[in-house]
Design an enzyme around this catalytic site. Structure first.
Site, mmCIF file in Angstrom:
data_model
loop_
_atom_site.group_PDB
_atom_site.id
_atom_site.type_symbol
_atom_site.label_atom_id
_atom_site.label_comp_id
_atom_site.label_asym_id
_atom_site.label_seq_id
_atom_site.Cartn_x
_atom_site.Cartn_y
_atom_site.Cartn_z
ATOM 1 N NE ARG A 20 8.276 -2.276 6.311
ATOM 2 C CZ ARG A 20 7.485 -3.290 5.809
ATOM 3 N NH1 ARG A 20 8.016 -4.466 5.734
ATOM 4 N NH2 ARG A 20 6.257 -3.388 5.106
ATOM 5 C CD GLU A 44 1.849 -13.109 -0.236
ATOM 6 O OE1 GLU A 44 2.135 -14.183 -0.070
ATOM 7 O OE2 GLU A 44 1.491 -12.617 1.016
ATOM 8 C CE1 TYR A 46 -3.218 -2.777 0.631
ATOM 9 C CE2 TYR A 46 -4.010 -1.902 2.268
ATOM 10 C CZ TYR A 46 -4.237 -2.720 1.540
ATOM 11 O OH TYR A 46 -5.134 -3.805 1.497
#
Ligand code: TTP
Ligand code: MG
Length: 424
Positions: free
Chosen positions: A92, A148, A60
């Site tokens: 992250r 995926e 996203y």
């Protein structure tokens, strides 16, 4: 914490868990479709298959960075309700993780930029574009959620090895799991090596044409391809040679890490005292059969050994289109009805784009439960007469035709009964 995946994803997940465990069933005999060697039914791996699993990076967030390149070098979180549903790799670095509370994420990274991810339309559209691109490589592409896909590249590998037979592939593109050395005299190794070059071409196409980066895993079945693709992240790829198969599967710290073993199956396994991979591998199959039936028991043990004979099942266009809302600020039936009309309008826009005619309308209500997301799901459905969708495909497809409102009214007793008394 409750996952905020959208309803299509959840439906897929639910089916996935059921599907993985019953796929080996032969309809006529109730026995595993694949003949079993030894007691465990471990025959399913065909080293000749080459499967690529692709998982997009911070999906996203990537879509938002493509829509607004100014976000690229900033730590970015995608917000749904009070949660960072995903974040880019810049965020992250500061310790922000997927499914972190907004308040915790802000503590970790005060300069975090938050973008609302409530409207899934751009993610859904990019997701289908990616799958369409993959279908140019092979007709066997299976979607798994939004970001995926499995691609069966076996035929491409055959072709590549034919073409390159004078100069066979001696190098793997990307990482090799466990740093294993390629043995050019091992036929299965050369197939995986060829698959790694195809995976690299696929990733290059995703980047050059859609601007998307992602990870790929290359292995002899879907289970192993998915497991190995996450071993080097982001924007990298990893090939698994068959000799390292047990190492990979035994590196999982819990049976619930095996794709296909979802929440329900995990609970049932835990009730049998099985939580480690080695527990499941060593469990007498008769014990598993008592709990799961013969077919699912064999499948579970095959999975615990990294064996998976399920084919890549082409997904094709979606069989259903759905939308959902938490109805958080609604306290009366008429407010719920208004919200439902909004959702219906949104669905009509998507149906108009899709071009096919829907024939069933289903309403599913899930009571909030912090402990169990599958708890108390109830559905009602009815056929949609063709005249209801008369505006679709015309100049004004977004006008909700009055008969559609009648359909909402028909669901009212069900909604009435489901709106919690405390809200009324
Ligand atoms: P993931 O592939 O799990 O995560 P990701 O692509 O954001 O990051 P990674 O690089 O680690 O693969 O999920 C794909 C998208 O699905 C993700 O961008 C946001 C959404 N999502 C949910 O809606 N709910 C969830 O619980 C998770 C984990 C993800
Ligand atoms: Mg991803």
């Amino acid at each position: 914490m409750r996952s905020l995946r959208d309803s299509e994803d959840e439906a897929e997940e639910e089916e996935e868990e059921a599907g993985w465990l019953c796929r080996a069933e032969s309809p006529s005999s109730g026995r595993p479709a694949v003949p079993c060697s030894k007691t465990l039914g471990r025959s399913g791996n065909s080293p000749s298959r080459v499967i690529v699993h692709i998982d997009m990076d911070c999906f996203y967030a990537q879509v938002e960075m493509i829509r607004n390149p100014e976000l690229r070098n900033k730590p970015l979180g995608i917000q749904q309700k009070y949660i960072v549903v995903t974040c880019n790799y810049e965020a992250r670095k500061f310790g922000v993780t997927k499914l972190m509370l907004i308040k915790d994420a802000r503590e970790k990274c005060p300069q975090l930029v938050l973008v609302s991810g409530e409207d899934l339309t751009p993610y859904r559209e990019m997701s289908y574009k990616a799958t369409e691109l993959l279908e140019e490589f092979s007709p066997k592409v299976e979607r798994l959620g939004f970001d995926e896909n499995y691609i069966d590249v076996t035929e491409l590998v055959d072709k590549k090895l034919q073409e390159d037979r004078e100069t066979p592939e001696v190098l793997v593109c990307g990482h090799v799991y466990n740093d294993q050395k390629l043995n050019v005299n091992d036929w299965a190794h050369t197939r995986i090596a060829a698959g790694s070059h195809i995976a690299s071409d696929i990733r290059a196409a995703l980047y050059n044409r859609l601007g998307l980066t992602g990870c790929a895993g290359i292995a002899s079945n879907k289970l192993l391809a998915k497991l190995v693709s996450g071993t080097h992240k982001p924007n990298q790829q990893t090939a698994l040679l068959h000799d390292s198969q047990s190492h990979l599967i035994n590196s999982l710290d819990h049976v619930k890490r095996i794709p296909g073993i979802g929440c329900k199956t995990n609970k049932r396994l835990e009730s049998l005292g099985l939580s480690r991979i080695s527990d499941l591998q060593a469990c007498p199959v008769t014990l598993l059969e008592k709990e799961f039936g013969s077919s699912a028991a064999h499948r579970l043990q095959m999975l615990s050994h990294g064996e998976d004979d399920s084919p890549v099942a082409p997904s094709g266009p979606p069989q259903s289109i759905s939308d959902e809302d938490s109805f958080k600020k609604c306290s009366t039936v008429s407010e719920v009805k208004m919200k439902m009309e909004e959702r219906l309008k949104n669905l009509l826009i998507r149906i108009a784009k899709d071009g096919r005619s829907p024939h069933t309308l289903r309403l599913t209500i899930r009571q909030f439960s912090p402990t169990n997301k599958w708890f108390n799901r109830e559905s009602r459905q009815c056929p949609i007469p063709p005249h209801i969708i008369q505006n679709i495909g015309t100049d004004n497809p977004f006008l909700l035709p009055p008969p559609a409102c009648d359909k909402i009214n028909a669901f009212c007793p069900f909604v009435q009964q489901s709106v919690r008394p405390s809200l009324l």
